[in-house]
Design a protein around this motif. Structure first.
Motif, mmCIF file in Angstrom:
data_model
loop_
_atom_site.group_PDB
_atom_site.id
_atom_site.type_symbol
_atom_site.label_atom_id
_atom_site.label_comp_id
_atom_site.label_asym_id
_atom_site.label_seq_id
_atom_site.Cartn_x
_atom_site.Cartn_y
_atom_site.Cartn_z
ATOM 1 N N VAL A 105 51.338 -15.268 33.343
ATOM 2 C CA VAL A 105 50.339 -16.313 33.475
ATOM 3 C C VAL A 105 50.573 -17.406 32.444
ATOM 4 C CG1 VAL A 105 47.871 -16.812 33.196
ATOM 5 C CG2 VAL A 105 48.597 -14.835 34.512
ATOM 6 N N ARG A 106 50.891 -17.005 31.232
ATOM 7 C CA ARG A 106 51.092 -17.984 30.158
ATOM 8 C C ARG A 106 52.223 -18.957 30.473
ATOM 9 N NH1 ARG A 106 51.891 -21.691 27.410
ATOM 10 N NH2 ARG A 106 52.101 -21.776 25.159
ATOM 11 N N ARG A 123 51.857 -21.554 33.873
ATOM 12 C CA ARG A 123 50.926 -22.688 33.875
ATOM 13 C C ARG A 123 51.682 -23.983 33.614
ATOM 14 N NH1 ARG A 123 45.693 -20.621 30.489
ATOM 15 N NH2 ARG A 123 45.083 -19.002 31.956
ATOM 16 N N ALA A 146 49.970 -5.026 31.356
ATOM 17 C CA ALA A 146 49.058 -6.068 30.894
ATOM 18 C C ALA A 146 49.817 -7.172 30.162
ATOM 19 C CB ALA A 146 47.982 -5.470 29.984
ATOM 20 N N MET A 147 50.781 -6.799 29.320
ATOM 21 C CA MET A 147 51.574 -7.795 28.600
ATOM 22 C C MET A 147 52.419 -8.620 29.569
ATOM 23 S SD MET A 147 52.372 -9.288 25.814
ATOM 24 C CE MET A 147 51.885 -8.268 24.466
ATOM 25 N N THR A 148 53.015 -7.963 30.548
ATOM 26 C CA THR A 148 53.830 -8.673 31.531
ATOM 27 C C THR A 148 52.993 -9.676 32.317
ATOM 28 O OG1 THR A 148 55.297 -6.772 31.727
ATOM 29 C CG2 THR A 148 55.343 -8.371 33.526
ATOM 30 N N LEU A 149 51.819 -9.252 32.752
ATOM 31 C CA LEU A 149 50.938 -10.160 33.483
ATOM 32 C C LEU A 149 50.477 -11.324 32.607
ATOM 33 C CD1 LEU A 149 48.769 -7.590 35.463
ATOM 34 C CD2 LEU A 149 50.518 -9.128 36.390
ATOM 35 N N ALA A 150 50.139 -11.039 31.356
ATOM 36 C CA ALA A 150 49.699 -12.095 30.446
ATOM 37 C C ALA A 150 50.805 -13.110 30.198
ATOM 38 C CB ALA A 150 49.222 -11.494 29.130
ATOM 39 N N LEU A 151 52.014 -12.623 29.985
ATOM 40 C CA LEU A 151 53.126 -13.546 29.772
ATOM 41 C C LEU A 151 53.454 -14.322 31.031
ATOM 42 C CD1 LEU A 151 55.481 -11.301 27.587
ATOM 43 C CD2 LEU A 151 54.168 -13.322 26.854
#
Length: 77
Positions: free
Chosen positions: A71-72, A75, A64-69
Motif C-alpha cells: 500500500v505504501r 500510492r 501484514a508487513m507485505t500488505l503495508a509495504l
C-alpha cells in the motif's frame, strides 16, 4: 451499531427482519460476509496456533508487513 462486529450483527438482523417484511431478501449478504471472515480467521488462527504455537505470529506479521509495504509504495506521490 455499538462496535464494528456487533454493529454488523445488528445490521444483519435488521436486513433479515426487513426481508421477512418484504424487503430485499439478499441485503444481509455483505454483513454475513464480514462475519464469515471473522469466524474463518479465528478458526484458521486457532489451527495454525495449535500446530506452530507462538511461531504462528511470524507468517501473520510477514503478511501484514507485505500488505503495508504494498500500500505504501502503490500510492501516487
Amino acid at each position: 451499531s455499538l462496535t464494528y462486529m456487533t454493529g454488523t450483527l445488528v445490521k444483519t438482523g435488521h436486513a433479515l427482519a426487513a426481508a421477512v417484511r418484504g424487503g430485499d431478501p439478499w441485503a444481509f449478504r455483505p454483513y454475513m460476509a464480514l462475519w464469515a471472515g471473522l469466524v474463518g480467521g479465528a478458526l484458521l488462527g486457532a489451527v495454525v496456533y495449535g500446530r506452530l504455537g507462538l511461531d504462528a505470529l511470524w507468517p501473520a506479521a510477514a503478511v501484514a508487513m507485505t500488505l503495508a509495504l504494498g500500500v505504501r509504495f502503490s500510492r501516487a506521490a
